[in-house]
Design a protein around this motif. Structure first.
Motif, PDB file in Angstrom:
ATOM      1  N   GLN A   1       5.836   2.753  -0.942  1.00  0.00           N
ATOM      2  CA  GLN A   1       4.403   3.041  -1.068  1.00  0.00           C
ATOM      3  C   GLN A   1       3.567   1.777  -0.864  1.00  0.00           C
ATOM      4  OE1 GLN A   1       3.832   5.025  -4.862  1.00  0.00           O
ATOM      5  NE2 GLN A   1       5.535   6.415  -4.476  1.00  0.00           N
ATOM      6  N   PHE A   2       4.039   0.672  -1.435  1.00  0.00           N
ATOM      7  CA  PHE A   2       3.337  -0.601  -1.292  1.00  0.00           C
ATOM      8  C   PHE A   2       3.296  -1.038   0.171  1.00  0.00           C
ATOM      9  CE2 PHE A   2       3.793  -5.290  -1.051  1.00  0.00           C
ATOM     10  CZ  PHE A   2       2.561  -5.662  -1.573  1.00  0.00           C
ATOM     11  N   ALA A   3       4.422  -0.903   0.872  1.00  0.00           N
ATOM     12  CA  ALA A   3       4.490  -1.309   2.277  1.00  0.00           C
ATOM     13  C   ALA A   3       3.521  -0.498   3.131  1.00  0.00           C
ATOM     14  CB  ALA A   3       5.918  -1.156   2.800  1.00  0.00           C
ATOM     15  N   GLU A   4       3.414   0.794   2.863  1.00  0.00           N
ATOM     16  CA  GLU A   4       2.476   1.635   3.609  1.00  0.00           C
ATOM     17  C   GLU A   4       1.036   1.203   3.347  1.00  0.00           C
ATOM     18  OE1 GLU A   4       2.820   3.767   5.891  1.00  0.00           O
ATOM     19  OE2 GLU A   4       4.928   4.366   5.839  1.00  0.00           O
ATOM     20  N   SER A   5       0.735   0.863   2.096  1.00  0.00           N
ATOM     21  CA  SER A   5      -0.611   0.406   1.752  1.00  0.00           C
ATOM     22  C   SER A   5      -0.934  -0.913   2.447  1.00  0.00           C
ATOM     23  CB  SER A   5      -0.731   0.248   0.231  1.00  0.00           C
ATOM     24  OG  SER A   5      -1.979  -0.314  -0.122  1.00  0.00           O
ATOM     25  N   GLU A   6       0.020  -1.842   2.424  1.00  0.00           N
ATOM     26  CA  GLU A   6      -0.170  -3.126   3.095  1.00  0.00           C
ATOM     27  C   GLU A   6      -0.356  -2.930   4.598  1.00  0.00           C
ATOM     28  OE1 GLU A   6       0.442  -6.883   1.696  1.00  0.00           O
ATOM     29  OE2 GLU A   6      -0.959  -5.523   0.725  1.00  0.00           O
ATOM     30  N   ARG A   7       0.389  -2.024   5.153  1.00  0.00           N
ATOM     31  CA  ARG A   7       0.293  -1.744   6.586  1.00  0.00           C
ATOM     32  C   ARG A   7      -1.122  -1.290   6.956  1.00  0.00           C
ATOM     33  NH1 ARG A   7       2.984  -0.214  11.188  1.00  0.00           N
ATOM     34  NH2 ARG A   7       2.335   1.702  12.201  1.00  0.00           N
ATOM     35  N   ARG A   8      -1.665  -0.359   6.184  1.00  0.00           N
ATOM     36  CA  ARG A   8      -3.018   0.131   6.465  1.00  0.00           C
ATOM     37  C   ARG A   8      -4.037  -1.006   6.356  1.00  0.00           C
ATOM     38  NH1 ARG A   8      -1.054   4.497   3.357  1.00  0.00           N
ATOM     39  NH2 ARG A   8      -2.044   3.663   1.480  1.00  0.00           N
TER      40      ARG A   8
ATOM     41  N   TRP B   1       4.508 -11.596   0.653  1.00  0.00           N
ATOM     42  CA  TRP B   1       5.718 -11.027   0.067  1.00  0.00           C
ATOM     43  C   TRP B   1       6.831 -10.948   1.109  1.00  0.00           C
ATOM     44  CZ3 TRP B   1       7.061  -6.518   2.558  1.00  0.00           C
ATOM     45  CH2 TRP B   1       6.027  -5.819   3.205  1.00  0.00           C
ATOM     46  N   TYR B   2       8.041 -10.930   0.607  1.00  0.00           N
ATOM     47  CA  TYR B   2       9.229 -10.926   1.462  1.00  0.00           C
ATOM     48  C   TYR B   2      10.133  -9.788   1.010  1.00  0.00           C
ATOM     49  CZ  TYR B   2       7.504 -15.459   2.912  1.00  0.00           C
ATOM     50  OH  TYR B   2       6.710 -16.458   3.416  1.00  0.00           O
ATOM     51  N   GLY B   3      10.444  -8.897   1.942  1.00  0.00           N
ATOM     52  CA  GLY B   3      11.169  -7.688   1.581  1.00  0.00           C
ATOM     53  C   GLY B   3      12.531  -7.571   2.232  1.00  0.00           C
ATOM     54  N   VAL B   4      13.324  -6.656   1.694  1.00  0.00           N
ATOM     55  CA  VAL B   4      14.628  -6.311   2.262  1.00  0.00           C
ATOM     56  C   VAL B   4      14.546  -4.884   2.786  1.00  0.00           C
ATOM     57  CG1 VAL B   4      17.081  -5.911   1.764  1.00  0.00           C
ATOM     58  CG2 VAL B   4      15.901  -7.890   0.768  1.00  0.00           C
ATOM     59  N   TRP B   5      15.061  -4.691   4.009  1.00  0.00           N
ATOM     60  CA  TRP B   5      15.000  -3.401   4.683  1.00  0.00           C
ATOM     61  C   TRP B   5      16.398  -3.000   5.149  1.00  0.00           C
ATOM     62  CZ3 TRP B   5       9.994  -1.274   5.368  1.00  0.00           C
ATOM     63  CH2 TRP B   5       8.941  -2.148   5.076  1.00  0.00           C
ATOM     64  N   ALA B   6      16.635  -1.691   5.186  1.00  0.00           N
ATOM     65  CA  ALA B   6      17.901  -1.142   5.664  1.00  0.00           C
ATOM     66  C   ALA B   6      17.629  -0.231   6.863  1.00  0.00           C
ATOM     67  CB  ALA B   6      18.579  -0.344   4.554  1.00  0.00           C
TER      68      ALA B   6
ATOM     69  N   VAL C   1       5.477  -5.024   8.516  1.00  0.00           N
ATOM     70  CA  VAL C   1       4.729  -3.766   8.481  1.00  0.00           C
ATOM     71  C   VAL C   1       3.594  -3.729   9.500  1.00  0.00           C
ATOM     72  CG1 VAL C   1       5.285  -3.412   6.054  1.00  0.00           C
ATOM     73  CG2 VAL C   1       3.128  -4.521   6.658  1.00  0.00           C
ATOM     74  N   MET C   2       3.317  -4.853  10.148  1.00  0.00           N
ATOM     75  CA  MET C   2       2.207  -4.889  11.107  1.00  0.00           C
ATOM     76  C   MET C   2       2.653  -5.286  12.509  1.00  0.00           C
ATOM     77  SD  MET C   2       0.374  -8.271   9.470  1.00  0.00           S
ATOM     78  CE  MET C   2       0.937  -8.226   7.787  1.00  0.00           C
ATOM     79  N   TYR C   3       3.956  -5.238  12.765  1.00  0.00           N
ATOM     80  CA  TYR C   3       4.478  -5.616  14.082  1.00  0.00           C
ATOM     81  C   TYR C   3       3.766  -4.885  15.218  1.00  0.00           C
ATOM     82  CZ  TYR C   3       8.645  -8.470  13.021  1.00  0.00           C
ATOM     83  OH  TYR C   3       9.503  -9.481  12.663  1.00  0.00           O
ATOM     84  N   ASP C   4       3.580  -3.574  15.061  1.00  0.00           N
ATOM     85  CA  ASP C   4       3.023  -2.813  16.177  1.00  0.00           C
ATOM     86  C   ASP C   4       1.530  -3.043  16.361  1.00  0.00           C
ATOM     87  OD1 ASP C   4       2.783  -1.541  13.758  1.00  0.00           O
ATOM     88  OD2 ASP C   4       2.976   0.476  14.544  1.00  0.00           O
TER      89      ASP C   4
ATOM     90  N   PHE D   1      13.345   1.982   9.706  1.00  0.00           N
ATOM     91  CA  PHE D   1      13.842   1.201   8.571  1.00  0.00           C
ATOM     92  C   PHE D   1      13.590   1.951   7.268  1.00  0.00           C
ATOM     93  CE2 PHE D   1      13.002  -1.857  11.877  1.00  0.00           C
ATOM     94  CZ  PHE D   1      14.038  -2.768  11.781  1.00  0.00           C
ATOM     95  N   ARG D   2      14.377   1.589   6.280  1.00  0.00           N
ATOM     96  CA  ARG D   2      14.175   2.131   4.937  1.00  0.00           C
ATOM     97  C   ARG D   2      13.915   0.967   3.986  1.00  0.00           C
ATOM     98  NH1 ARG D   2      17.498   7.086   2.195  1.00  0.00           N
ATOM     99  NH2 ARG D   2      16.234   7.202   0.301  1.00  0.00           N
ATOM    100  N   PRO D   3      12.791   0.966   3.270  1.00  0.00           N
ATOM    101  CA  PRO D   3      12.501  -0.131   2.339  1.00  0.00           C
ATOM    102  C   PRO D   3      13.525  -0.181   1.206  1.00  0.00           C
ATOM    103  CG  PRO D   3      10.529   1.181   2.792  1.00  0.00           C
ATOM    104  CD  PRO D   3      11.695   1.951   3.320  1.00  0.00           C
TER     105      PRO D   3
END
Length: 321
Positions: free
Chosen positions: A299-306, A248-253, A97-100, A114-116
């Motif tokens: 929603q969690f990924a967006e929060s972590e990104r910020r 945390w470790y996530g799966v993305w599509a 979520v912070m690559y960029d 990507f789609r979480p």
């Protein structure tokens, strides 16, 4: 004529039924889960805690393939450009979520392309030092960091352990210098050898050395103490209120993957994570199971990104090519 059209229509519909049925049934063949790091790494370890059970629940095997390189972006790009049918997925760390914020030339947008899908699990980050280190407690680190530069290692530039250290330095106003390594193993060697003062790492990577006496645990990043280390304080209780970080470790599509496919995989992940056998495997590695739906993960990924892009900015970390 109308009768002929009706017959032709019926024949066309009949011919399409098997296709529609095949499309409706997911998965109809094995699913590839790409880990964008070397074999045997933490991402693969987290995935293997539940992925065989996920395959059993879905009725098809989940095949893990390693596509390492470029901080995980090679494997991520493969998934971003794959067919959005649920048969090629990505397992990645929270760094996704912070690559960029860390890299200037990304071949994809980490959120838009990507789609979480779901979370494989999470784990505390532990601050450790070598057995012979002068730092006996987290208070020692806080005191030293006010008057001199303290070095800390992590397994990769831009990783969550790295940014956890930066966040501590910002919140406590400490003088700290990050020393990145290519993996946790060389970072461990340098901290145990006394060449670097501290190491931030996921629990699974350092528990063996803590138990063996090679490392001393000074603090944990989560809001509650670890059951495995009840005498080790949290960072929050040592003067940084509200501090709560988990790896945390996530799966993305791929971004256009149908919701029903994402939900099917997510449901299987949550069911696989809820069994006593899975809990036992996770507990052995200090991993906490996760039951977020795909929407909750989004929603969690967006929060972590910020949160972490703000840390990157405040720490004045410059993105690299």
């Amino acid at each position: 004529m109308f009768k002929r059209i009706a017959v032709l229509g019926a024949l066309v519909l009949a011919s399409l039924c098997p296709v529609l049925a095949a499309q409706a049934k997911y998965p109809a063949r094995p699913v590839v889960l790409i880990s964008p790091y070397q074999a045997g790494g933490t991402t693969e370890t987290f995935a293997r805690l539940i992925i065989d059970d996920v395959g059993t629940l879905l009725g098809q095997p989940i095949v893990i393939e390693q596509k390492p390189g470029a901080a995980g972006t090679i494997g991520a790009r493969i998934v971003a450009t794959s067919a959005a049918d649920g048969y090629t997925l990505l397992a990645n760390t929270s760094q996704h979520v912070m690559y960029d914020g860390m890299l200037t030339r990304l071949p994809f947008d980490p959120m838009k392309d990507f789609r979480p899908v779901g979370v494989l699990g999470s784990a505390p980050i532990i601050l450790v030092t070598g057995r012979d280190s002068a730092y006996r407690s987290f208070e020692d680190v806080l005191a030293a960091g006010k008057t001199k530069t303290v070095t800390f290692a992590s397994g990769a530039q831009g990783s969550l352990p790295h940014l956890t250290g930066e966040r501590v330095a910002i919140q406590a106003n400490l003088k700290m210098t990050h020393i990145p390594f290519s993996g946790t193993a060389p970072a461990l060697t340098n901290v145990i050898g006394g060449h670097v003062d501290l190491l931030y790492s996921t629990a699974a990577s350092v528990m063996q050395q803590i138990r063996g006496g090679q490392l001393r645990a000074l603090a944990v990043s989560t809001k509650e103490r670890m059951k495995e280390l009840p005498d080790v304080p949290t960072i929050a209780e040592m003067g940084l209120p509200g501090f709560d970080v988990t790896a945390w470790y996530g799966v993305w599509a791929p971004k256009d993957t149908p919701a029903e496919v994402v939900d099917a995989f997510n449901k299987a992940m949550r069911e696989a994570s809820s069994t006593p056998a899975a809990h036992k495997r996770m507990e052995a590695l200090s991993v906490t199971p996760n039951d977020m739906t795909a929407d909750q993960f989004s929603q969690f990924a967006e929060s972590e990104r910020r949160t972490w892009l703000d840390v990157i900015k405040r720490a004045n970390i410059q993105p690299v090519n």
